[in-house]
Write a protein that holds these residues in place. Structure first.
Motif, PDB file in Angstrom:
ATOM      1  N   THR A 169       0.840  -1.206   0.000  1.00 50.05           N
ATOM      2  CA  THR A 169       0.000   0.000   0.000  1.00 50.05           C
ATOM      3  C   THR A 169       0.868   1.246   0.000  1.00 50.05           C
ATOM      4  OG1 THR A 169      -1.574  -1.264   1.338  1.00 50.05           O
ATOM      5  CG2 THR A 169      -1.957   1.110   1.162  1.00 50.05           C
TER       6      THR A 169
ATOM      7  N   LEU B 211       2.244   1.843  -3.470  1.00 46.02           N
ATOM      8  CA  LEU B 211       1.250   2.443  -4.369  1.00 46.02           C
ATOM      9  C   LEU B 211       1.021   3.911  -4.018  1.00 46.02           C
ATOM     10  CD1 LEU B 211      -1.350  -0.481  -4.424  1.00 46.02           C
ATOM     11  CD2 LEU B 211       0.047   0.267  -6.365  1.00 46.02           C
TER      12      LEU B 211
ATOM     13  N   PHE C  95      -8.334  -5.066  -4.221  1.00 43.08           N
ATOM     14  CA  PHE C  95      -8.248  -4.888  -2.770  1.00 43.08           C
ATOM     15  C   PHE C  95      -8.334  -3.395  -2.472  1.00 43.08           C
ATOM     16  CE2 PHE C  95      -5.521  -5.290   1.244  1.00 43.08           C
ATOM     17  CZ  PHE C  95      -6.597  -5.702   1.992  1.00 43.08           C
TER      18      PHE C  95
ATOM     19  N   VAL D 259      -4.699  -3.445 -12.179  1.00 45.23           N
ATOM     20  CA  VAL D 259      -4.374  -4.381 -11.097  1.00 45.23           C
ATOM     21  C   VAL D 259      -4.240  -5.770 -11.712  1.00 45.23           C
ATOM     22  CG1 VAL D 259      -5.205  -5.386  -8.930  1.00 45.23           C
ATOM     23  CG2 VAL D 259      -5.696  -2.976  -9.464  1.00 45.23           C
TER      24      VAL D 259
ATOM     25  N   HIS E 191      -0.024  -8.878  -6.776  1.00 43.55           N
ATOM     26  CA  HIS E 191      -0.204 -10.329  -6.947  1.00 43.55           C
ATOM     27  C   HIS E 191       0.829 -10.931  -7.899  1.00 43.55           C
ATOM     28  CE1 HIS E 191      -4.837 -10.345  -5.975  1.00 43.55           C
ATOM     29  NE2 HIS E 191      -4.142  -9.604  -5.133  1.00 43.55           N
TER      30      HIS E 191
ATOM     31  N   SER F 263       3.848  -6.087  -3.591  1.00 45.34           N
ATOM     32  CA  SER F 263       3.642  -6.259  -2.151  1.00 45.34           C
ATOM     33  C   SER F 263       4.411  -7.492  -1.695  1.00 45.34           C
ATOM     34  CB  SER F 263       2.159  -6.482  -1.860  1.00 45.34           C
ATOM     35  OG  SER F 263       1.979  -7.097  -0.594  1.00 45.34           O
TER      36      SER F 263
ATOM     37  N   ASP G 268       3.750  -8.703   1.532  1.00 44.66           N
ATOM     38  CA  ASP G 268       3.119  -9.028   2.820  1.00 44.66           C
ATOM     39  C   ASP G 268       3.213 -10.534   3.075  1.00 44.66           C
ATOM     40  OD1 ASP G 268       0.864 -10.444   1.876  1.00 44.66           O
ATOM     41  OD2 ASP G 268      -0.415  -8.687   1.832  1.00 44.66           O
TER      42      ASP G 268
ATOM     43  N   LYS H 237       2.284 -13.222   0.191  1.00 42.02           N
ATOM     44  CA  LYS H 237       2.527 -12.989  -1.236  1.00 42.02           C
ATOM     45  C   LYS H 237       3.564 -13.983  -1.795  1.00 42.02           C
ATOM     46  CE  LYS H 237      -0.257  -9.517  -2.164  1.00 42.02           C
ATOM     47  NZ  LYS H 237      -0.977  -9.293  -0.923  1.00 42.02           N
TER      48      LYS H 237
ATOM     49  N   GLY I  84       5.803  -5.599   3.550  1.00 37.73           N
ATOM     50  CA  GLY I  84       6.754  -4.870   2.720  1.00 37.73           C
ATOM     51  C   GLY I  84       6.235  -4.647   1.321  1.00 37.73           C
TER      52      GLY I  84
ATOM     53  N   TYR J  41     -12.581  -9.572  -4.697  1.00 38.58           N
ATOM     54  CA  TYR J  41     -12.697  -8.653  -3.575  1.00 38.58           C
ATOM     55  C   TYR J  41     -14.054  -7.980  -3.609  1.00 38.58           C
ATOM     56  CZ  TYR J  41      -7.624  -9.012  -3.393  1.00 38.58           C
ATOM     57  OH  TYR J  41      -6.353  -9.485  -3.305  1.00 38.58           O
TER      58      TYR J  41
END
Ligand SMILES: Cc1ncc(COP(=O)(O)O)c(C=O)c1O
Length: 369
Positions: A57, A60, A81, A126, A155, A176, A178, A181, A188, A320
């Motif tokens: 996040t 971005l 998301f 995305v 992703h 990402s 996280d 992932k 991160g 999502y």
């Protein structure tokens, strides 16, 4: 219980963190972050520079802030998301909700084109479910309309489009790292670009806007006399995160990527003839390393499948909830494909520790609907 997703970390990551704590002794942003950035640049290729931050996040947010001005409009698929929307909003811009293509489940360019106004300066496609086959079309569209392009590739780490790694071409690309992932740093993210001005802006903005502090931090130093010219945030990555990331990156090609690909191919094989299932055509054999495995359940049978999965202790995702329905981003806008896909979509367990037995059990529940 079969988990939807999972961090796959172990002794090597634990030893790397112990090395930072016991030997390096500096836990914040230092040389290890610089090393991780170089390793990522080498892995992604294309001569791009990379700046690491503490979430996808944040990546971005800083990317949008670097290429827009407050008040600008940014085209984005509602089917993403909420992080994508929050990042645009945090940069003072307006997310303009667009529909998705029913085949790729990513931004529909025809729909996006209709939503361009004099305030539109950027777009954020995305790569939903790691499907990045449209990357070149997005770039051509952005060029044609004079838009900056911030790709949400949260992703799609390690994926390619026509043989070129995502992040190695294009304008600005964000990943990402996280916990779940394709590779993780705990939490991160990273920004890739060839644009030096953007690199400078995001490098400073991740360190509270302190000008040219990154190089000093890599050398174990700090700036004590400095200027700040723009809004900044405390978004930098720590040595601890980077140490985990270095190990994960080394494991990616041999361990994580083949496992994730094999799982997606096996699901595809077992589900491809099911009339209640619509699979997104994705090239798992060569191009895509899937972060999630999402499919559409047709004929109104998703609820029944959800019930079955719950009864069998199998986690699933509904990814999502379209952003244009959320209170904070609510818009009276017609996005028929998004709404239809949302009513059918379900994500099945996807992580490198999933077994053949797990996959067969899940598919059997779907194939007997
Ligand atoms: C499509 C998408 N964009 C952005 C993000 C944000 O990444 P992070 O969780 O690292 O902030 C995610 C994370 O799940 C995501 O799925």
């Amino acid at each position: 219980m079969i988990r939807l997703s999972k961090s796959v970390v172990g002794k090597a990551e634990a030893e790397a963190v112990a090395h930072i704590i016991e030997d390096i002794g500096y836990l914040g942003m230092g040389a290890t972050v610089g090393e991780f950035e170089h390793e990522l640049e080498n892995f992604v290729g294309g001569g791009r520079r990379c700046v690491c931050v503490n979430s996808g996040t944040a990546a971005l947010h800083l990317a949008v802030q670097a290429v827009t001005r407050p008040g600008d409009e940014v085209l984005v698929p509602s089917f993403t998301f909420v992080a994508s929307y929050q990042a645009i909003k945090a940069a003072g811009c307006r997310p303009v909700s667009c529909d998705i293509d029913p085949e790729t489940l990513t931004l529909d360019l025809k729909d996006a084109e209709r939503r361009i106004t004099s305030k539109t300066t950027a777009m954020m496609p995305v790569y939903y479910a790691s499907n990045c086959c449209m990357a070149e079309e997005y770039q051509a569209f952005a060029r044609k309309h004079g838009l900056r392009l911030v790709e949400d590739a949260a992703h799609a780490f390690g994926c390619t489009c026509k043989g070129k790694k995502i992040g190695s071409f294009g304008d600005v690309v964000c990943f990402s790292f996280d916990g779940i992932k394709n590779i993780t740093t705990g939490e991160g993210g990273a920004i890739f670009t060839a644009d030096e001005e953007t690199i400078q802006k995001v490098s400073d903005a991740r360190l509270l806007g302190v000008e040219k502090d990154s190089e000093k931090r890599y050398a174990g130093l700090r700036s004590w006399q400095f200027d700040v010219t723009e809004q900044g945030y405390r978004y930098h990555m720590s040595n601890i995160f980077a140490a985990i990331g270095k190990v994960q990156l080394a494991r990616f090609e041999k361990e994580f990527a083949p496992k994730r690909r094999a799982i997606a191919l096996r699901y595809t094989e077992l589900l491809k003839n099911n009339p209640n299932v619509k699979l997104t055509p994705i090239d798992y054999a060569k191009e895509v390393v899937p972060h999630i495995f999402a499919l559409q359940i047709l004929n109104g049978k998703r609820q029944e499948l959800e019930q079955r999965l719950k009864e069998n202790d199998i986690q699933y995702g509904i990814q999502y909830a379209p952003n244009h329905h959320l209170t904070y981003f609510k818009e009276e806008v017609s996005l028929p494909v998004t709404d239809e896909v949302y009513s059918r979509i379900i994500s099945l367990p996807m992580h490198p520790e999933l077994t053949e037995e797990n996959i067969e059990r899940i598919c059997q529940l779907i194939n007997t609907l």
